[in-house]
Scaffold this motif. Structure first.
Motif, mmCIF file in Angstrom:
data_model
loop_
_atom_site.group_PDB
_atom_site.id
_atom_site.type_symbol
_atom_site.label_atom_id
_atom_site.label_comp_id
_atom_site.label_asym_id
_atom_site.label_seq_id
_atom_site.Cartn_x
_atom_site.Cartn_y
_atom_site.Cartn_z
ATOM 1 N N ILE A 269 0.570 -1.418 -0.012
ATOM 2 C CA ILE A 269 -0.328 -0.245 0.068
ATOM 3 C C ILE A 269 0.854 1.109 0.338
ATOM 4 N N GLY A 270 0.457 1.706 -1.126
ATOM 5 C CA GLY A 270 1.487 3.231 -0.984
ATOM 6 C C GLY A 270 0.779 4.917 -0.434
ATOM 7 N N MET A 271 1.944 5.319 0.320
ATOM 8 C CA MET A 271 0.778 6.744 1.217
ATOM 9 C C MET A 271 1.807 7.745 1.431
ATOM 10 N N ILE A 272 1.880 8.513 0.821
ATOM 11 C CA ILE A 272 2.614 9.958 1.201
ATOM 12 C C ILE A 272 4.013 9.826 0.293
ATOM 13 N N GLY A 273 4.299 9.033 -0.549
ATOM 14 C CA GLY A 273 5.950 8.888 -0.866
ATOM 15 C C GLY A 273 6.276 7.686 -0.297
ATOM 16 N N ARG A 274 5.738 6.993 0.577
ATOM 17 C CA ARG A 274 5.802 5.424 1.250
ATOM 18 C C ARG A 274 5.459 3.953 0.382
ATOM 19 N N ARG A 275 5.714 3.314 0.404
ATOM 20 C CA ARG A 275 5.258 2.000 0.217
ATOM 21 C C ARG A 275 5.454 0.818 1.187
ATOM 22 N N VAL A 276 4.386 0.690 2.191
ATOM 23 C CA VAL A 276 4.349 -0.450 3.141
ATOM 24 C C VAL A 276 4.143 -1.662 2.868
ATOM 25 N N THR A 277 4.279 -2.386 3.070
ATOM 26 C CA THR A 277 4.028 -4.282 2.781
ATOM 27 C C THR A 277 3.129 -4.875 3.831
ATOM 28 N N PHE A 278 2.110 -5.238 3.224
ATOM 29 C CA PHE A 278 1.568 -5.998 4.671
ATOM 30 C C PHE A 278 1.248 -7.647 3.989
ATOM 31 N N TYR A 279 1.342 -8.881 4.627
ATOM 32 C CA TYR A 279 1.418 -9.949 4.583
ATOM 33 C C TYR A 279 0.223 -10.208 5.435
ATOM 34 N N TYR A 280 -0.836 -11.507 5.099
ATOM 35 C CA TYR A 280 -2.213 -12.753 5.117
ATOM 36 C C TYR A 280 -1.232 -13.148 6.757
ATOM 37 N N SER A 281 0.135 -12.921 6.422
ATOM 38 C CA SER A 281 0.864 -13.677 7.770
ATOM 39 C C SER A 281 2.008 -13.497 7.358
ATOM 40 N N THR A 282 3.330 -13.735 8.666
ATOM 41 C CA THR A 282 4.712 -13.324 8.362
ATOM 42 C C THR A 282 5.265 -14.747 9.017
ATOM 43 N N HIS A 283 4.442 -15.455 9.146
ATOM 44 C CA HIS A 283 4.662 -16.455 10.061
ATOM 45 C C HIS A 283 5.218 -17.995 9.087
ATOM 46 N N TYR A 284 5.703 -17.746 8.401
ATOM 47 C CA TYR A 284 6.254 -18.309 7.194
ATOM 48 C C TYR A 284 8.142 -19.073 6.998
ATOM 49 N N ILE A 285 8.449 -20.061 6.841
ATOM 50 C CA ILE A 285 10.070 -20.149 6.360
ATOM 51 C C ILE A 285 10.075 -20.127 5.359
ATOM 52 N N TRP A 329 4.647 -22.793 5.495
ATOM 53 C CA TRP A 329 3.634 -21.692 5.324
ATOM 54 C C TRP A 329 2.438 -22.276 5.644
ATOM 55 N N PRO A 330 1.636 -20.953 6.167
ATOM 56 C CA PRO A 330 -0.020 -21.526 6.579
ATOM 57 C C PRO A 330 -0.384 -21.774 5.309
ATOM 58 N N ARG A 331 -1.611 -22.829 5.877
ATOM 59 C CA ARG A 331 -2.957 -22.687 4.847
ATOM 60 C C ARG A 331 -4.147 -22.747 5.649
ATOM 61 N N PHE A 332 -4.750 -21.484 4.492
ATOM 62 C CA PHE A 332 -5.723 -20.393 5.162
ATOM 63 C C PHE A 332 -6.991 -20.600 3.932
ATOM 64 N N SER A 333 -8.142 -21.488 5.268
ATOM 65 C CA SER A 333 -8.951 -21.507 4.521
ATOM 66 C C SER A 333 -9.917 -20.676 3.976
ATOM 67 N N PRO A 334 -11.018 -20.156 3.689
ATOM 68 C CA PRO A 334 -11.581 -19.257 2.664
ATOM 69 C C PRO A 334 -11.804 -18.040 3.611
ATOM 70 N N GLU A 335 -12.270 -19.116 4.719
ATOM 71 C CA GLU A 335 -12.818 -18.629 5.284
ATOM 72 C C GLU A 335 -12.081 -17.062 6.279
#
Length: 420
Positions: A269-285, A329-335
């Motif tokens: 997501i970009g905002m005022i000149g910066r781009r910030v990355t989000f993850y559904y999960s950071t719990h993966y190897i 990595w996590p296996r997410f259900s659709p919900e």
């Protein structure tokens, strides 16, 4: 000159002697009159077989060898066929070699030493006994050939009258020679002579037929060995390709799954000149590099196993392993995936997707009239580069705790409002 008186006296004396002798009966031996040779021959002719008995006697020297000759051919024929056809290169058909090679490709220790030797013997081609006519006397070839030639020579010689007469002189006793020579000239004897000649010629032909048959069996065995050897090369090629395809498909499938997770997991997501990355999960190897090394190692080991079949150097302790470690990595259900999506994009009171975490922070800052203090800029700096400092790492952790559902929205927002 004797007088009549004395003559009569002598007669009476001789007559008396004769009477006396006659009274002695069996005490006197009488000479037996010698038989007429012609009558003897005729009597013998009546007693003996005039058709084939005398011919059988003439040929007895050869007839005595027939049974042993035929038995020896039969025994050695069976032995030769067994030695030619019961070798690995002849018996190991494509189905057999393919099955052994498939197991060896999967696990080198799954086949026995005997099965390995079967492959090697077949791969070397035909190594059995040579052509029947090249075996010398191992299977009585020389002995039986010599006997067959004798039978054939005799079959032709016996048709010659002079040879038969010489044969009578050689094997028949003097008492029978004249009669036998006469019998040999009869029509009945001529038929028998031809029959015996044919018989011995056929005995010689039996050997030739046997030689032709056994040489043919040998040639077929050699050809079968060539086909079986080629079948091993073909099986190695097919099994190698099959197993390499299995490895590749397994590796790429797992890799695609992880890459798909990573691609779907990341939202920038970009905002005022910066781009910030989000993850559904950071719990993966992420260990994809290790998986790549594992894959290449399995490819190398498989090729080595396949190559060893041709070189003859059996490999031990090597098997196909398709458990590649890409990480976890996590296996997410659709919900669950939908809920995490909303935590990133839909935190406000408007429709999901119209607001996001950064927008929510901006609203809170403006609501508290802190927009001119540079608070949002400092937050964005840390979130866009979470490894720049311990505080940045902590802030990034808080955001992801909220996305994971381990922190409430208000607690997450309060953290940023109080720490910046």
């Amino acid at each position: 000159m004797l007088s009549l008186k004395y003559i009569n006296v002598i007669k009476r004396i001789v007559f008396g002697v004769l009477i006396f002798l006659s009274s002695c009966g069996s005490d006197v031996d009488y000479p037996i009159e010698e038989e007429n040779p012609k009558d003897f021959d005729l009597r013998d002719k009546e007693d003996e077989d005039s058709g084939s008995g005398f011919i059988a006697e003439l040929t007895s020297g050869y007839s005595s060898k027939v049974d042993e000759y035929l038995l020896d051919i039969d025994i050695n024929k069976k032995k030769y066929i067994q030695d030619v056809t019961e070798t690995d290169s002849v018996k190991t058909t494509s189905d057999i070699s393919y099955e052994i090679i498939s197991r060896y490709a999967q696990d080198s220790d799954s086949i026995t030493e005997s099965e390995w030797q079967i492959l090697q013997n077949t791969n070397q081609g035909y190594k059995g006994v040579g052509l029947y006519n090249e075996t010398e006397d191992k299977y009585s070839y020389d002995t039986n050939k010599k006997q067959a030639e004798e039978f054939e020579t005799f079959s032709y010689d016996f048709l010659d009258q002079k040879y038969r007469e010489d044969l009578v002189d050689e094997v028949i006793d003097e008492k029978k020679k004249t009669r036998y020579k006469a019998l040999l000239a009869s029509n009945e004897a001529q038929s028998q002579i031809q029959e015996y000649s044919n018989k011995y010629r056929q005995l010689a032909a039996t050997f030739d037929q046997n030689e032709t048959e056994l040489n043919s069996i040998h040639d077929k065995a050699v050809q079968q060995s060539i086909e079986n050897k080629n079948a091993i090369s073909k099986a190695v090629m097919e099994v190698r390709k099959q197993k390499l395809d299995e490895l590749k498909n397994t590796y790429e499938t797992g890799l695609e799954e992880f890459n798909a997770f990573l691609q779907d997991n990341v939202h920038t997501i970009g905002m005022i000149g910066r781009r910030v990355t989000f993850y559904y999960s950071t719990h993966y190897i992420d260990t994809r590099e290790q998986a790549s090394r594992q894959y290449q190692q399995e490819v190398d080991e498989l090729n080595a196993r396949m190559d060893s079949i041709q070189t003859g150097n059996k490999i031990v302790g090597s098997k196909l392993d398709k458990n590649f470690d890409y990480g976890s990595w996590p296996r997410f259900s659709p919900e669950e995936k939908k809920l995490r999506h909303e935590r990133i994009f839909g935190l406000g009171t408007k429709k999901a997707g119209e607001l996001n975490i950064l927008s929510e922070l901006d609203i809170r800052i403006r609501h508290r009239r802190e927009a001119g203090t540079g608070k949002l800029g400092r937050i964005l700096d840390d979130l866009s580069n979470p490894t720049r400092s311990d505080k940045a790492r902590e802030s990034y952790h808080v955001i992801n705790e909220f996305i994971d559902g381990a922190m409430f929205k208000e607690d997450m927002l309060s953290y940023f409002m109080t720490h910046y």
